[in-house]
Design an enzyme around this catalytic site. Structure first.
Site, PDB file in Angstrom:
ATOM      1  N   ASP A  30     112.632  78.595  46.952  1.00  0.00           N
ATOM      2  CA  ASP A  30     113.012  79.908  47.484  1.00  0.00           C
ATOM      3  C   ASP A  30     113.184  79.810  48.773  1.00  0.00           C
ATOM      4  OD1 ASP A  30     113.468  82.965  46.156  1.00  0.00           O
ATOM      5  OD2 ASP A  30     113.300  82.734  48.326  1.00  0.00           O
ATOM      6  N   GLU A 150     114.269  93.861  32.907  1.00  0.00           N
ATOM      7  CA  GLU A 150     113.217  93.916  33.740  1.00  0.00           C
ATOM      8  C   GLU A 150     112.150  94.726  32.969  1.00  0.00           C
ATOM      9  OE1 GLU A 150     114.204  94.962  37.540  1.00  0.00           O
ATOM     10  OE2 GLU A 150     115.629  93.904  37.884  1.00  0.00           O
ATOM     11  N   CYS A 262     121.282  95.361  38.126  1.00  0.00           N
ATOM     12  CA  CYS A 262     122.328  94.694  37.234  1.00  0.00           C
ATOM     13  C   CYS A 262     123.517  95.699  36.957  1.00  0.00           C
ATOM     14  CB  CYS A 262     121.614  94.002  36.171  1.00  0.00           C
ATOM     15  SG  CYS A 262     120.468  92.745  36.558  1.00  0.00           S
TER      16      CYS A 262
HETATM   17  C1  UDX Z   1     120.026  95.078  32.213  1.00  0.00           C
HETATM   18  C2  UDX Z   1     120.326  94.502  30.622  1.00  0.00           C
HETATM   19  O1  UDX Z   1     119.672  95.182  29.639  1.00  0.00           O
HETATM   20  C3  UDX Z   1     120.075  92.853  30.592  1.00  0.00           C
HETATM   21  O2  UDX Z   1     120.417  92.314  29.384  1.00  0.00           O
HETATM   22  C4  UDX Z   1     120.749  92.259  31.937  1.00  0.00           C
HETATM   23  O3  UDX Z   1     120.291  90.931  31.903  1.00  0.00           O
HETATM   24  C5  UDX Z   1     120.332  92.830  33.097  1.00  0.00           C
HETATM   25  O4  UDX Z   1     120.609  94.315  32.862  1.00  0.00           O
HETATM   26  P1  UDX Z   1     117.711  95.893  33.191  1.00  0.00           P
HETATM   27  O5  UDX Z   1     118.490  96.241  34.432  1.00  0.00           O
HETATM   28  O6  UDX Z   1     116.606  95.436  33.148  1.00  0.00           O
HETATM   29  O7  UDX Z   1     118.906  94.778  32.061  1.00  0.00           O
HETATM   30  O8  UDX Z   1     117.486  97.240  32.493  1.00  0.00           O
HETATM   31  P2  UDX Z   1     117.717  97.952  31.061  1.00  0.00           P
HETATM   32  O9  UDX Z   1     116.541  98.200  30.271  1.00  0.00           O
HETATM   33  O10 UDX Z   1     118.961  97.606  30.385  1.00  0.00           O
HETATM   34  O11 UDX Z   1     118.101  99.465  31.772  1.00  0.00           O
HETATM   35  C6  UDX Z   1     119.193  99.683  32.728  1.00  0.00           C
HETATM   36  C7  UDX Z   1     119.307 101.193  33.105  1.00  0.00           C
HETATM   37  O12 UDX Z   1     119.726 101.739  31.962  1.00  0.00           O
HETATM   38  C8  UDX Z   1     117.862 101.744  33.414  1.00  0.00           C
HETATM   39  O13 UDX Z   1     118.220 102.523  34.613  1.00  0.00           O
HETATM   40  C9  UDX Z   1     117.492 102.611  32.343  1.00  0.00           C
HETATM   41  O14 UDX Z   1     116.715 103.609  32.546  1.00  0.00           O
HETATM   42  C10 UDX Z   1     119.232 103.074  31.793  1.00  0.00           C
HETATM   43  N1  UDX Z   1     119.244 103.371  30.500  1.00  0.00           N
HETATM   44  C11 UDX Z   1     118.916 102.679  29.450  1.00  0.00           C
HETATM   45  C12 UDX Z   1     119.552 104.673  30.099  1.00  0.00           C
HETATM   46  O15 UDX Z   1     119.714 105.407  31.024  1.00  0.00           O
HETATM   47  N2  UDX Z   1     119.729 104.856  28.712  1.00  0.00           N
HETATM   48  C13 UDX Z   1     119.437 104.126  27.925  1.00  0.00           C
HETATM   49  O16 UDX Z   1     119.531 104.435  26.602  1.00  0.00           O
HETATM   50  C14 UDX Z   1     118.855 102.757  28.231  1.00  0.00           C
END
Ligand code: UDX
Length: 436
Positions: A30, A150, A262
């Site tokens: 990094d 995450e 993401c």
């Molecule tokens: C996401 C994808 O799940 C993962 O596969 C990809 O590699 C990266 O993006 P992440 O950003 O870590 O992962 O979070 P995730 O758990 O998917 O939640 C994303 C967002 O959606 C969060 O802000 C969460 O609060 C929101 N969310 C999730 C909702 O509002 N409702 C839900 O039912 C699920």
């Protein structure tokens, strides 16, 4: 196997530590010297369950090291590319400058037969372009998208639900696939599906998966808007829909919507790339998905304003949560912090608390008030807003205890994560998102 992981952020640091934990000899690279020093000392530069343990274990085994010198990647059989691909300033496309810089840095150290395995989320077509860039070195580019969440990153990396490897349909590509099959031998033997595709499909799988997840969340949030207008309850609706095995209950959590590093930027980059390909209309719905998502933040602010009689100026509001989701200290595009910032913009006296993300939030938004202790945030509050469903709030905060601290028993449940009946029974005015 000897491998390098280039870029040690949320994705790369976890990948490096996880690969060392299953027996590989890993060097993480990094450009950030402080991050490298922390990782070498066995300390995770961000909050991620189980990461510290894996870093310590890797350091003790001697199989995991970090460096800020690209030359240290030389000699590795596989180079994983895990650098960030943020949104370009002032636009929607992905900024590939870190991907290209990583390739520039790596080029002098590549040997014929080396495998470059891209993990970063990139617009379709990037892998083929990178393959051309490194062709003279005799290295092979394969694409191996990462689907980790995450907060679950270690778990998702060690026990993924599928492995996808994209490669050119030639002998070098086949060899690249074989090398990755060996990297992930333990997971493959345990039955993890291992899908081999062309480069473009592998890149597209990641964009499509995130687009689908974002669409599912915005779908239920659109239903929340209809529920609000018609007197229905979106949480009950989601339960009923979720029993249909074709739909499923996961990612039907209505609330203030998705954020993080993401989903928001990936759907924008996906749409931008589709437009470049002349197929923008095929994913035109993603603009709507984005718009629905952003409207929920506005709706949460409106619920607070309405609950406080139309004016929040000078009123004290406790915001529970800052991270974009629980088990993370990541505040990138956090919907909850956006709600806090908007309320502050209306003149409210906002106090934010969060078990992990407080320092990150305070650095990014110094205009907000902060309290490390949840009780300090609640004290004398005229209204409380839950924006991140940490166990500390969802499970451990009792309405009676909170009621003894606040000035006004008004709670806005931005994640529909509380037992509405229990809070109402304790004398609270409860407002969910899309709920009666
Ligand atoms: C996401 C994808 O799940 C993962 O596969 C990809 O590699 C990266 O993006 P992440 O950003 O870590 O992962 O979070 P995730 O758990 O998917 O939640 C994303 C967002 O959606 C969060 O802000 C969460 O609060 C929101 N969310 C999730 C909702 O509002 N409702 C839900 O039912 C699920």
């Amino acid at each position: 196997m000897r491998m390098s992981v280039i870029g040690c952020g949320y994705l790369g640091a976890v990948h490096a530590a996880a690969m060392a934990s299953i027996g590989h000899d890993v060097i993480g690279i990094d450009v950030d010297e402080r991050k490298v020093a922390a990782l070498n000392a066995g300390s995770a530069p961000f909050f991620e369950p189980q990461l510290t343990e894996l870093l310590t274990e890797g350091r003790e085994s001697g199989r995991l090291r970090f460096s800020d010198r690209m030359a240290d990647a030389a000699g590795a059989q596989v180079h994983f590319l895990a650098v960030g691909t943020p949104q370009i300033p002032g636009g929607h496309a992905a900024d590939l400058r870190y991907v290209d810089a990583a390739i520039d840095g790596l080029l002098p150290h590549l040997r014929p037969g080396d495998v470059i395995a891209g993990k970063s989320t990139v617009p379709v077509g990037t892998a083929a372009r990178l393959a051309t860039r490194v062709a003279d070195s005799g290295a092979t580019v394969v694409w191996n998208p990462e689907f980790l969440r995450e907060g679950w990153a270690v778990h998702d990396t060690l026990t993924p639900d599928r492995l996808v490897v994209g490669a050119e349909p030639d002998a070098a590509g086949e060899r690249g696939v074989a090398v990755l099959r060996e990297v992930y031998a333990a997971a493959v033997e345990a039955g993890t599906p291992f899908l081999v595709t062309d480069l473009a499909t592998a890149e597209l799988v990641k964009g499509a998966a995130n687009a689908f997840l974002a669409t599912k969340i915005s779908f239920i949030n659109a239903m929340a808007e209809i529920a609000e207008a018609s007197g229905a309850d979106v949480a009950l609706l989601a339960d009923a829909l979720g029993h249909d095995s074709r739909i499923g209950r996961r990612y039907l959590g209505a609330g203030i919507g998705f954020g993080g590093g993401c989903l928001p930027k990936d759907i924008r980059a996906f749409a931008a790339r589709a437009e470049e390909l002349g197929r923008g209309e095929a994913v035109g719905f993603l603009h709507e998905v984005d718009a629905i998502n952003l409207r929920r933040r506005e709706r949460a602010v409106q619920l607070v304003v309405d609950a406080l009689g139309g004016l929040v100026f000078g009123r004290r509001i406790a915001v529970l949560g800052a991270a974009f989701k629980p088990f993370s200290d990541d505040i990138r595009d956090s919907p909850g912090l956006d709600v806090a910032v908007r309320l502050r913009g209306l003149g409210a006296d906002v106090v934010v608390t969060d078990p992990a993300a407080l320092d990150n939030a305070a650095a990014a938004h110094p205009q907000l008030g902060y309290a490390r202790d949840r009780n300090d945030a609640l004290r004398e509050a005229d209204a409380v807003v839950i924006v991140t469903e940490w166990d500390e709030y969802r499970r451990d905060l009792s309405p009676a205890h909170a009621g003894g601290l606040v000035r006004g028993r008004i709670i806005i449940d931005g994640r529909n994560c509380l037992d509405a009946a229990a809070w109402r029974a304790a004398g609270w005015q409860y407002h969910g998102m899309g709920r009666r």
